[in-house]
Design a protein around this motif. Structure first.
Motif, short mmCIF file in Angstrom:
data_model
loop_
_atom_site.label_atom_id
_atom_site.label_comp_id
_atom_site.label_asym_id
_atom_site.label_seq_id
_atom_site.Cartn_x
_atom_site.Cartn_y
_atom_site.Cartn_z
N LEU A 200 43.63 40.59 35.82
CA LEU A 200 43.08 41.56 34.87
C LEU A 200 44.12 42.64 34.56
O LEU A 200 44.31 43.02 33.39
N VAL A 201 44.80 43.12 35.59
CA VAL A 201 45.84 44.13 35.39
C VAL A 201 47.00 43.56 34.58
O VAL A 201 47.62 44.26 33.76
N ALA A 202 47.31 42.28 34.77
CA ALA A 202 48.40 41.64 34.03
C ALA A 202 48.07 41.51 32.54
O ALA A 202 48.96 41.59 31.68
N ILE A 203 46.81 41.31 32.22
CA ILE A 203 46.39 41.16 30.82
C ILE A 203 46.26 42.50 30.12
O ILE A 203 46.48 42.61 28.90
N LEU A 204 45.94 43.54 30.87
CA LEU A 204 45.63 44.85 30.29
C LEU A 204 46.73 45.43 29.40
O LEU A 204 46.44 45.93 28.31
#
Length: 416
Positions: A200-204
């Motif tokens: 999720l953090v990588a996509i944000l």
């Protein structure tokens, strides 16, 4: 008049089409090449350096790019990265703090004495460490503002004083072990982010890039200005998302992304927002570019300098807490050795100028990965500390030379 207006309309349409074309991928590439030619290299040297480092060390020892080795590298990078993040603030003003290593060592000693020996709650001990860092930073700022004492001299004196305080409070034993089962030590050695949160953090970041581009276009359209093409933002968001998702996937083949490194990245994001989206951040760049011009424009130069030293010392203190968590101890060796060199080198290698006025919070993140990659690779090759010091020093010298040449190129380009 009507005929002239009709003749002008196609010209305006063609001009608008050219603007839109220049704002597309071709225009973005041209802008990038122009910036590189003018000396604004951005992150290019860091990316090239990382590729070369990875290629060399992987050839010499394939373990270098093993997932678990990279996880350990991220654990090690968090503490030094926090210290480097503080260094970015003072370098932006053309100042320096040579006591960051001693500040981190003293902080780890305070944690050991207050928490382990005196039984003070961990949260209170950490707050005491941060308050001490703020006080020391305030003292440096006061000496710089009140007496015009060069920061090099003030922080060099601080290095010796803080080292003496560290040795004094640790006592004759010189070392305090932290409980291995404590949350702090588990945070520094074991705790890993859940996989779903890491992805999720990588996509944000990619999502935020697209949201920002759409909002900017909407504002420009509402103001009757030509809206830039979204193609550049789409490509940037796609490449960044693919790179980050692949990095998380590869790390998940091992232990995963450490919470410790995630906390460091969060602070990088916060400081980046402060430097790029607030009045304080704009004032930092203005003072670093030309302090007298900033003063004449109404900026309180004394307060900006004070805040930079305070932020630097507080982050160095927090870096000492992270280092103690990683090593599960507070000792006389904490903060000594190559801590100063690595932190300052990380900030400079990442793109922050030693001459002030140029840099970013991301410099600390990128630079510390380069520095820790070199250190990790040399350790895997079983090379001595002497060689590690010499090689790291050479990399720092190269980074400063590149910065100086880029600065000279920008100056000559501006005159042209």
């Amino acid at each position: 008049m009507t005929n002239e207006a009709n003749q002008m309309t196609p010209r305006l349409d063609r001009a608008d089409a050219r603007v839109r074309h220049d704002a597309g991928l071709a225009g973005a590439f041209k802008k990038f090449t122009d910036k590189v030619r003018s000396g604004d290299l951005g992150m290019l040297p860091v990316i090239v350096g990382l590729l070369l480092i990875s290629a060399v060390f992987t050839t010499l020892n394939p373990v270098f790019l093993a997932p678990n080795n990279l996880v350990n590298l991220l654990f090690d990078a968090a503490a030094v990265g926090l210290i480097a993040l503080g260094v970015v603030c003072v370098l932006l003003l053309g100042e320096i703090d040579l006591s960051i290593g001693s500040m981190s060592g003293l902080s780890s000693a305070i944690i050991g004495v207050l928490w382990v020996k005196s039984g003070v709650p961990l949260a209170v001990a950490i707050l005491a460490v941060l308050a001490n860092g703020a006080l020391i930073g305030f003292l440096y700022g006061f000496l710089r503002n009140k007496f015009e004492m060069p920061s090099f001299v003030a922080t060099l004196a601080g290095l010796l004083a803080l080292l003496g305080m560290q040795l004094y409070i640790l006592g004759p034993t010189g070392s305090i072990n932290l409980p291995f089962t404590s949350p702090l030590v588990r945070f520094g050695q074991i705790l890993i982010m859940p996989a779903y949160l890491s992805y999720l953090v990588a996509i944000l970041p990619g999502v935020l890039i697209m949201i920002g581009a759409v909002k900017t276009n909407a504002k420009r359209t509402a103001a009757n200005l030509s809206a830039e093409s979204l193609s550049v933002a789409i490509v940037k968001a796609a490449l960044l998302t693919i790179g980050l998702v692949f990095a998380v996937y590869y790390l998940e083949l091992g232990r995963g992304v450490p919470w410790m490194f995630g906390g460091f990245v969060l602070l990088v994001v916060i400081l980046n927002y402060g430097l790029t989206r607030t009045k304080w951040g704009r004032s930092m760049f203005a003072v670093g570019g030309n302090a007298e011009a900033a003063r004449r424009s109404g900026i309180n130069v004394f307060r900006i300098r004070m805040s930079a030293f305070v932020v630097c010392s507080v982050l160095a203190s927090l870096g000492g807490v992270f280092a103690a968590a990683r090593l599960a101890s507070a000792s006389q060796q904490a903060g000594t050795g190559d801590v100063n060199l690595n932190a300052i080198a990380a900030a400079v290698i990442g793109g922050t100028s030693l001459f002030g006025g140029r840099g970013s919070a991301w410099s600390a993140l990128l630079g510390v990965i380069v520095i820790m990659a070199i250190s990790n690779g040399l350790t895997l090759l079983n090379l001595s500390s002497s060689l590690r010091y010499m090689i790291t020093g050479a990399v720092l010298a190269i980074a400063v030379i590149v910065d100086s040449l880029a600065r000279r190129s920008r100056a000559s380009h501006g005159r042209a």
